[in-house]
Each structure stands twice: as structure tokens, then as C-alpha cells.
Design a protein around this motif. Structure first.
Motif, PDB file in Angstrom:
ATOM      1  N   MET A   1      35.657  43.749  42.650  1.00  0.00           N
ATOM      2  CA  MET A   1      36.051  45.107  42.278  1.00  0.00           C
ATOM      3  C   MET A   1      35.265  45.536  41.046  1.00  0.00           C
ATOM      4  O   MET A   1      34.878  44.706  40.202  1.00  0.00           O
ATOM      5  CB  MET A   1      37.547  45.166  41.993  1.00  0.00           C
ATOM      6  N   GLY A   2      35.058  46.828  40.925  1.00  0.00           N
ATOM      7  CA  GLY A   2      34.292  47.278  39.777  1.00  0.00           C
ATOM      8  C   GLY A   2      34.492  48.741  39.450  1.00  0.00           C
ATOM      9  O   GLY A   2      35.124  49.484  40.207  1.00  0.00           O
TER      10      GLY A   2
ATOM     11  N   THR B   1      35.658  39.612  39.635  1.00  0.00           N
ATOM     12  CA  THR B   1      35.938  38.888  40.866  1.00  0.00           C
ATOM     13  C   THR B   1      37.431  38.632  41.000  1.00  0.00           C
ATOM     14  O   THR B   1      38.198  38.833  40.038  1.00  0.00           O
ATOM     15  CB  THR B   1      35.197  37.546  40.881  1.00  0.00           C
ATOM     16  N   SER B   2      37.847  38.145  42.161  1.00  0.00           N
ATOM     17  CA  SER B   2      39.263  37.860  42.357  1.00  0.00           C
ATOM     18  C   SER B   2      39.741  36.746  41.424  1.00  0.00           C
ATOM     19  O   SER B   2      40.926  36.687  41.083  1.00  0.00           O
ATOM     20  CB  SER B   2      39.539  37.482  43.811  1.00  0.00           C
ATOM     21  N   GLY B   3      38.822  35.899  40.999  1.00  0.00           N
ATOM     22  CA  GLY B   3      39.165  34.833  40.070  1.00  0.00           C
ATOM     23  C   GLY B   3      39.118  35.234  38.611  1.00  0.00           C
ATOM     24  O   GLY B   3      39.411  34.433  37.721  1.00  0.00           O
ATOM     25  N   GLY B   4      38.713  36.477  38.342  1.00  0.00           N
ATOM     26  CA  GLY B   4      38.713  36.979  36.975  1.00  0.00           C
ATOM     27  C   GLY B   4      37.366  36.944  36.270  1.00  0.00           C
ATOM     28  O   GLY B   4      37.285  37.276  35.079  1.00  0.00           O
ATOM     29  N   GLY B   5      36.315  36.547  36.965  1.00  0.00           N
ATOM     30  CA  GLY B   5      34.992  36.573  36.366  1.00  0.00           C
ATOM     31  C   GLY B   5      34.521  38.000  36.169  1.00  0.00           C
ATOM     32  O   GLY B   5      34.654  38.828  37.065  1.00  0.00           O
ATOM     33  N   THR B   6      33.986  38.304  34.984  1.00  0.00           N
ATOM     34  CA  THR B   6      33.625  39.681  34.656  1.00  0.00           C
ATOM     35  C   THR B   6      32.148  39.829  34.320  1.00  0.00           C
ATOM     36  O   THR B   6      31.474  38.873  33.913  1.00  0.00           O
ATOM     37  CB  THR B   6      34.450  40.201  33.465  1.00  0.00           C
TER      38      THR B   6
ATOM     39  N   THR C   1      37.136  46.828  28.624  1.00  0.00           N
ATOM     40  CA  THR C   1      37.649  45.603  29.226  1.00  0.00           C
ATOM     41  C   THR C   1      38.147  45.903  30.630  1.00  0.00           C
ATOM     42  O   THR C   1      39.000  46.777  30.813  1.00  0.00           O
ATOM     43  CB  THR C   1      38.799  45.016  28.404  1.00  0.00           C
ATOM     44  N   ILE C   2      37.612  45.170  31.609  1.00  0.00           N
ATOM     45  CA  ILE C   2      38.077  45.303  32.986  1.00  0.00           C
ATOM     46  C   ILE C   2      39.090  44.191  33.259  1.00  0.00           C
ATOM     47  O   ILE C   2      38.929  43.061  32.770  1.00  0.00           O
ATOM     48  CB  ILE C   2      36.901  45.247  33.982  1.00  0.00           C
ATOM     49  N   SER C   3      40.130  44.534  33.999  1.00  0.00           N
ATOM     50  CA  SER C   3      41.122  43.526  34.371  1.00  0.00           C
ATOM     51  C   SER C   3      41.605  43.807  35.785  1.00  0.00           C
ATOM     52  O   SER C   3      41.340  44.879  36.342  1.00  0.00           O
ATOM     53  CB  SER C   3      42.290  43.515  33.384  1.00  0.00           C
TER      54      SER C   3
END
Length: 118
Positions: free
Chosen positions: A37-38, A55-60, A71-73
């Protein structure tokens, strides 16, 4: 097809903050989790550019222009992503688009306007 709905845009003064939200209301959780997602943005007369991805695992990943300010979450259970924007600058003014990416397919929201002006 992944439907994406953004919210949270508006007018803010330089130095202010905004939080954007994007939800995939008709997508099942597993489908949502399979996508990177972005957030992207497009200023008047400009090209659409990457702001941040997660990413679904939280990698940004962030554009250099927003590092340290945005900050993206992601909340996979609620099928939502967020973009917390601080220390906003006039050059951040743009339409911000939510994106869902998997393999060679991209889905886009309708966009939300962010205007930074005094």
C-alpha cells in the motif's frame, strides 16, 4: 478490483499537520494484506510521485522530500493505511492518492486535496 477511499485532506498552514486515511471497504482482509500500500501525490502541472509505501509486514519506504516529516502506517485488520504529515510546507500542496500494488496491477483512490498555505 480493490476500491480505495481516501479522507483527511484539507487546508493547513505551513508548519501544521494533517492525517490522511485510506480504507478498502469492499476488500477482504487477506486480499488487502497481499498488496503493498502507498501514498502518491500530484501537484498542479506535475507528475504523480511516490510519497511513501508500506508492506503488509510494516516495511516502509519514503521519498527523500518527506523523510522525517511524514509517517505511513497500516492497520491490516481494519484494511486501512494512514499518512501522518507534520511540518507541512507549501510544496507539499497536491492531490494525494492511495495506491494498492500487487505484481503488475495498481489500484487507485479518487484522491484527496492537501493545501498548505498561510
Amino acid at each position: 478490483q480493490v476500491q480505495l477511499v481516501e479522507s483527511g485532506g484539507g487546508l493547513v498552514q505551513p508548519g501544521g499537520s494533517l492525517r490522511l486515511s485510506c480504507v478498502a471497504p469492499r476488500t477482504i482482509t487477506s486480499e488487502f494484506n497481499s498488496h503493498v500500500m502507498g501514498w502518491y501525490r500530484q501537484a498542479p502541472g506535475g507528475q504523480r510521485e511516490l510519497v511513501a509505501t508500506i508492506t503488509s509486514g510494516g516495511g516502509t519506504n519514503y521519498a527523500d522530500s518527506v523523510k522525517g516529516r511524514f509517517t505511513i502506517s497500516r492497520d491490516n485488520s481494519r484494511k486501512r493505511i494512514y499518512l501522518q504529515m507534520t511540518s507541512l510546507k507549501p510544496e507539499d500542496t497536491a492531490v494525494y492518492y492511495c495506491n494498492a500494488h500487487r505484481a503488475s496491477t495498481d489500484h487507485w483512490g479518487q484522491g484527496t486535496q492537501v493545501t498548505v498555505s498561510s
